[in-house]
Design an enzyme around this catalytic site. Structure first.
Site, mmCIF file in Angstrom:
data_model
loop_
_atom_site.group_PDB
_atom_site.id
_atom_site.type_symbol
_atom_site.label_atom_id
_atom_site.label_comp_id
_atom_site.label_asym_id
_atom_site.label_seq_id
_atom_site.Cartn_x
_atom_site.Cartn_y
_atom_site.Cartn_z
ATOM 1 N N LYS A 293 11.061 19.429 11.140
ATOM 2 C CA LYS A 293 11.322 19.005 9.713
ATOM 3 C C LYS A 293 11.527 20.240 8.908
ATOM 4 O O LYS A 293 10.650 21.044 8.723
ATOM 5 C CB LYS A 293 10.498 18.109 9.092
ATOM 6 C CG LYS A 293 11.028 17.528 7.826
ATOM 7 C CD LYS A 293 10.049 16.455 7.449
ATOM 8 C CE LYS A 293 10.412 15.689 6.309
ATOM 9 N NZ LYS A 293 9.521 14.820 5.704
ATOM 10 N N HIS B 79 12.447 19.953 5.794
ATOM 11 C CA HIS B 79 12.405 19.749 4.420
ATOM 12 C C HIS B 79 11.184 18.992 4.133
ATOM 13 O O HIS B 79 10.410 18.825 5.053
ATOM 14 C CB HIS B 79 13.644 18.810 3.821
ATOM 15 C CG HIS B 79 13.836 17.791 4.620
ATOM 16 N ND1 HIS B 79 14.322 17.393 5.951
ATOM 17 C CD2 HIS B 79 13.373 16.428 4.112
ATOM 18 C CE1 HIS B 79 14.176 16.407 6.309
ATOM 19 N NE2 HIS B 79 13.571 15.730 5.306
#
Length: 221
Positions: free
Chosen positions: A108, A110
């Site tokens: 991921k 973010h």
């Protein structure tokens, strides 16, 4: 071979849920197998809760072999519910609050970022839980994650050890034996193929002969 009660209960539970079935199956390896184990059929809250209890029982029963651990890690995707169910069972059964973590297939970029969800791994001893080890790919991927995080492997727990030779023409070891040798850590199974055969003998099950023949042809010492 003496079956522990949790092993006998697990085999009965797996058969009742259609997870362990007997017949004529062609495996990915091309081998013809008289049995099939599909942990994906543990697909309800009740069955997952019981499964976690069996993993916890195996960890407790084999505690002399498994190194002390701080985090239970589940490789994506099948290991994710397994690690959660296992730590819940340990908390409820032993009163021990163990952390858990799992990986994303894609990191991921973010929020908190990264590929690990749950407890931080750095500096900790990690117990990996998964359904089965066939080629060992998921475990090797987990080892890469554990090393990159600065953690160490305490051991691996799976539902069943098929106790059969690898696919290589000259392979004399099972995938589990290869993992143990490569990483120097124990791999513990809730049940082995030998346990299943012993249980079937107790039940006078008609699949015993085919199971024993399969073990003679493909089994490891």
């Amino acid at each position: 071979m003496v079956l522990e009660q949790y092993q006998r209960d697990f085999i009965s539970f797996a058969i009742a849920n259609g997870v362990l079935s007997f017949g004529d199956y062609t495996l990915k390896s091309g081998r013809k197998s008289p049995y099939f184990f599909n942990a994906g059929k543990f697909s309800s809250g009740a069955s997952l809760s019981k499964l976690g209890q069996y993993y916890a029982a195996a960890i407790s029963a084999r505690s002399a072999e498994i190194n002390s651990f701080d985090v239970v890690f589940g490789p994506a995707y099948k290991g994710i519910p397994l690690c959660a169910a296992t730590v819940i069972a340990i908390a409820n059964g032993e009163g021990r609050d163990v952390q858990y973590a799992f990986n994303r297939k894609e990191a991921k970029d973010h929020g908190e970022g990264g590929s690990i969800v749950g407890a931080a791994l750095q500096g900790k001893r990690i117990l990996v839980v998964d359904d089965v080890i066939t080629a060992g790919t998921a475990i090797r991927e987990s080892m890469d994650i554990i090393r990159e995080a600065g953690a160490t492997l305490a051991g691996v727990v799976v539902a069943i050890d098929r106790q059969e030779k690898g696919r290589g023409e000259n392979s004399a070891q099972s995938a589990i034996q290869e993992i143990e040798q490569q990483y120097g850590a124990p791999v513990v199974a809730v049940v082995t193929l030998g346990n299943v055969v012993e249980y079937l003998k107790e039940q006078n099950n008609e699949s015993v002969a085919a199971m024993e023949e399969y073990r003679r042809e493909y089994g490891v010492n």
